[in-house]
Scaffold this motif. Structure first.
Motif, PDB file in Angstrom:
ATOM      1  N   ASN A 230      30.649  50.250  26.350  1.00  0.00           N
ATOM      2  CA  ASN A 230      29.958  49.382  27.292  1.00  0.00           C
ATOM      3  C   ASN A 230      29.682  50.110  28.600  1.00  0.00           C
ATOM      4  N   VAL A 231      28.446  50.011  29.065  1.00  0.00           N
ATOM      5  CA  VAL A 231      28.061  50.591  30.352  1.00  0.00           C
ATOM      6  C   VAL A 231      27.369  49.514  31.167  1.00  0.00           C
ATOM      7  N   SER A 232      27.941  49.196  32.327  1.00  0.00           N
ATOM      8  CA  SER A 232      27.384  48.151  33.175  1.00  0.00           C
ATOM      9  C   SER A 232      27.174  48.641  34.599  1.00  0.00           C
ATOM     10  N   THR A 233      28.260  48.954  35.277  1.00  0.00           N
ATOM     11  CA  THR A 233      28.190  49.260  36.710  1.00  0.00           C
ATOM     12  C   THR A 233      27.309  50.471  36.996  1.00  0.00           C
ATOM     13  N   GLU A 234      27.442  51.527  36.222  1.00  0.00           N
ATOM     14  CA  GLU A 234      26.631  52.729  36.455  1.00  0.00           C
ATOM     15  C   GLU A 234      25.145  52.421  36.332  1.00  0.00           C
ATOM     16  N   LEU A 235      24.788  51.624  35.339  1.00  0.00           N
ATOM     17  CA  LEU A 235      23.378  51.270  35.147  1.00  0.00           C
ATOM     18  C   LEU A 235      22.877  50.431  36.313  1.00  0.00           C
ATOM     19  N   LYS A 236      23.651  49.433  36.680  1.00  0.00           N
ATOM     20  CA  LYS A 236      23.285  48.557  37.798  1.00  0.00           C
ATOM     21  C   LYS A 236      23.155  49.355  39.090  1.00  0.00           C
ATOM     22  N   ASN A 237      24.073  50.273  39.314  1.00  0.00           N
ATOM     23  CA  ASN A 237      24.039  51.065  40.535  1.00  0.00           C
ATOM     24  C   ASN A 237      22.845  52.002  40.589  1.00  0.00           C
ATOM     25  N   ALA A 238      22.517  52.622  39.461  1.00  0.00           N
ATOM     26  CA  ALA A 238      21.362  53.524  39.425  1.00  0.00           C
ATOM     27  C   ALA A 238      20.078  52.761  39.726  1.00  0.00           C
ATOM     28  N   TYR A 239      19.946  51.604  39.122  1.00  0.00           N
ATOM     29  CA  TYR A 239      18.775  50.751  39.329  1.00  0.00           C
ATOM     30  C   TYR A 239      18.671  50.334  40.798  1.00  0.00           C
ATOM     31  N   SER A 240      19.767  49.874  41.361  1.00  0.00           N
ATOM     32  CA  SER A 240      19.763  49.369  42.736  1.00  0.00           C
ATOM     33  C   SER A 240      19.603  50.490  43.756  1.00  0.00           C
ATOM     34  N   GLN A 241      20.212  51.635  43.483  1.00  0.00           N
ATOM     35  CA  GLN A 241      20.115  52.762  44.411  1.00  0.00           C
ATOM     36  C   GLN A 241      18.674  53.246  44.532  1.00  0.00           C
ATOM     37  N   ALA A 242      17.928  53.201  43.429  1.00  0.00           N
ATOM     38  CA  ALA A 242      16.522  53.616  43.476  1.00  0.00           C
ATOM     39  C   ALA A 242      15.713  52.700  44.392  1.00  0.00           C
ATOM     40  N   ILE A 243      15.999  51.417  44.361  1.00  0.00           N
ATOM     41  CA  ILE A 243      15.313  50.477  45.252  1.00  0.00           C
ATOM     42  C   ILE A 243      15.727  50.738  46.702  1.00  0.00           C
ATOM     43  N   LYS A 244      17.009  50.966  46.913  1.00  0.00           N
ATOM     44  CA  LYS A 244      17.505  51.249  48.261  1.00  0.00           C
ATOM     45  C   LYS A 244      16.827  52.489  48.838  1.00  0.00           C
ATOM     46  N   GLU A 245      16.725  53.547  48.048  1.00  0.00           N
ATOM     47  CA  GLU A 245      16.097  54.782  48.522  1.00  0.00           C
ATOM     48  C   GLU A 245      14.611  54.596  48.785  1.00  0.00           C
ATOM     49  N   ASN A 252       8.050  49.880  54.739  1.00  0.00           N
ATOM     50  CA  ASN A 252       6.956  48.904  54.735  1.00  0.00           C
ATOM     51  C   ASN A 252       6.219  48.856  53.402  1.00  0.00           C
ATOM     52  N   ALA A 253       6.680  49.604  52.414  1.00  0.00           N
ATOM     53  CA  ALA A 253       6.042  49.598  51.092  1.00  0.00           C
ATOM     54  C   ALA A 253       6.668  48.483  50.262  1.00  0.00           C
ATOM     55  N   LEU A 254       6.085  47.292  50.381  1.00  0.00           N
ATOM     56  CA  LEU A 254       6.714  46.086  49.840  1.00  0.00           C
ATOM     57  C   LEU A 254       6.201  45.673  48.459  1.00  0.00           C
ATOM     58  N   ASP A 255       5.354  46.474  47.858  1.00  0.00           N
ATOM     59  CA  ASP A 255       4.814  46.133  46.542  1.00  0.00           C
ATOM     60  C   ASP A 255       5.915  46.287  45.486  1.00  0.00           C
ATOM     61  N   PRO A 256       6.324  45.198  44.842  1.00  0.00           N
ATOM     62  CA  PRO A 256       7.400  45.298  43.848  1.00  0.00           C
ATOM     63  C   PRO A 256       7.089  46.277  42.723  1.00  0.00           C
ATOM     64  N   ARG A 257       5.807  46.449  42.418  1.00  0.00           N
ATOM     65  CA  ARG A 257       5.463  47.372  41.332  1.00  0.00           C
ATOM     66  C   ARG A 257       5.854  48.798  41.667  1.00  0.00           C
ATOM     67  N   GLN A 258       5.901  49.115  42.936  1.00  0.00           N
ATOM     68  CA  GLN A 258       6.292  50.465  43.339  1.00  0.00           C
ATOM     69  C   GLN A 258       7.798  50.666  43.237  1.00  0.00           C
ATOM     70  N   TYR A 259       8.560  49.765  43.860  1.00  0.00           N
ATOM     71  CA  TYR A 259      10.007  50.011  43.850  1.00  0.00           C
ATOM     72  C   TYR A 259      10.658  49.664  42.524  1.00  0.00           C
ATOM     73  N   LEU A 260      10.088  48.710  41.789  1.00  0.00           N
ATOM     74  CA  LEU A 260      10.665  48.396  40.487  1.00  0.00           C
ATOM     75  C   LEU A 260      10.379  49.489  39.463  1.00  0.00           C
ATOM     76  N   THR A 261       9.248  50.151  39.597  1.00  0.00           N
ATOM     77  CA  THR A 261       8.957  51.282  38.718  1.00  0.00           C
ATOM     78  C   THR A 261       9.987  52.383  38.907  1.00  0.00           C
ATOM     79  N   LYS A 262      10.350  52.651  40.151  1.00  0.00           N
ATOM     80  CA  LYS A 262      11.375  53.659  40.433  1.00  0.00           C
ATOM     81  C   LYS A 262      12.740  53.215  39.898  1.00  0.00           C
TER      82      LYS A 262
END
Length: 302
Positions: A230-245, A252-262
């Motif tokens: 089972n892998v949970s926290t690492e996946l969640k953190n990688a996903y969230s860290q990309a949005i944070k970065e 000011n780049a608020l288009d969800p398609r941009q940050y969700l793609t990352k």
């Protein structure tokens, strides 16, 4: 389209000495990220959700997305409910189309754990649904289940044998020293205990708390009989860290398609590293053959 019961794929993994990763996803795009990752590596896949995610997204929506992903990527995929203590939620997920469920009664005494597991087995065994149960107590935090380090208990090998005899549960998660979340130090994995349990029981074993375990320790766990990681926290953190970065670089780049793609790409990269780690890349065709006529031209039918 159908999702598959994870029991055959996990039995094959144990027999052949590799593992299958079960990724906890918290959004539908995370689900697609891990499905795409597995498809590119020709790997079987288990997607799993916590009870909190089920309540947030709805089991029917999760099942629909998982079925759509299995159709698009043409890989054998199971959908698992992780760490559920609520029988009603568990039954609701089975009715919605989950193909695997975990009844977590590990916080109870042995006999009560057996009783609650059998309550689920009495339903699941007639519906081609895998059941996972836990013995001992894995430390850390998983959704709203919190086990302090002092309360964590390792599974007793002889009790694992008795538990399987009394329940017939097809997959077992024995506590062997891992913990949910990211470790503050090296995990205290009891490899000797894993080996003893694996030598006594023939069901696939599940490694909980798979995030951030050193690679060499993961490989050793798999070689000793841990068939699902089972892998949970690492996946969640990688996903969230990309949005944070993204917002640190472009506030000011608020288009969800941009940050969700990352975020999706970060999750996909992490997923592929874990799939390679447990050695299930290139195994989708072997697993697919286990399900016989449910497949046609590499795609699930139903």
């Amino acid at each position: 389209m159908v999702l598959v019961n994870s029991t055959p794929m996990l039995k094959e993994a144990r027999k052949s000495g590799y593992g299958i990763v079960a990724f906890n996803v918290h959004s539908l795009d995370m689900l697609y990220s891990v499905a795409e990752a597995a498809a590119e590596l020709d790997a079987p896949l288990i997607v799993q959700t916590t009870v909190g995610t089920v309540r947030n997204l709805g089991p029917e929506n999760i099942v629909a997305a998982a079925k759509a992903a299995s159709e698009e990527y043409k890989i054998p995929m199971a959908l698992h409910l992780d760490h559920c203590t609520d029988y009603d939620v568990l039954i609701k997920c089975i009715r919605a189309g989950y193909t695997s469920v975990m009844i977590d009664a590990s916080m109870h005494e042995f006999d009560e754990n057996v009783r609650r597991t059998n309550q689920v087995m009495d339903v699941a065994k007639f519906l081609d649904v895998n059941v996972e149960a836990e013995l001992g107590k894995v430390g850390g935090v998983e959704d709203d289940i919190v086990v302090d380090e002092a309360d964590a208990q390792k599974a007793v090998p002889s009790e694992c044998v008795k538990f399987i005899e009394l329940t017939g549960v097809p997959t077992l998660a024995p506590a062997i020293g891992t913990a949910h979340g990211i470790y503050s130090g090296d995990p205290d994995i009891d490899f000797e205990r894993i080996e003893k349990i694996a030598n006594l029981v023939d069901v696939p074993l599940v490694l909980h708390g798979g995030s951030a375990i050193p690679d060499e320790d993961v490989r050793r766990c798999v070689s000793l009989g841990m068939s699902k990681m089972n892998v949970s926290t690492e996946l969640k953190n990688a996903y969230s860290q990309a949005i944070k970065e993204h917002f640190e670089d472009k506030p000011n780049a608020l288009d969800p398609r941009q940050y969700l793609t990352k975020a999706k790409q970060a999750a996909k990269d992490l997923a592929q590293s874990k799939i390679k780690l447990v050695g299930c890349q290139g195994k989708a065709s072997e697993v697919q053959a286990l399900y016989g006529n449910e497949y046609k031209d590499g795609a699930l039918i139903g």
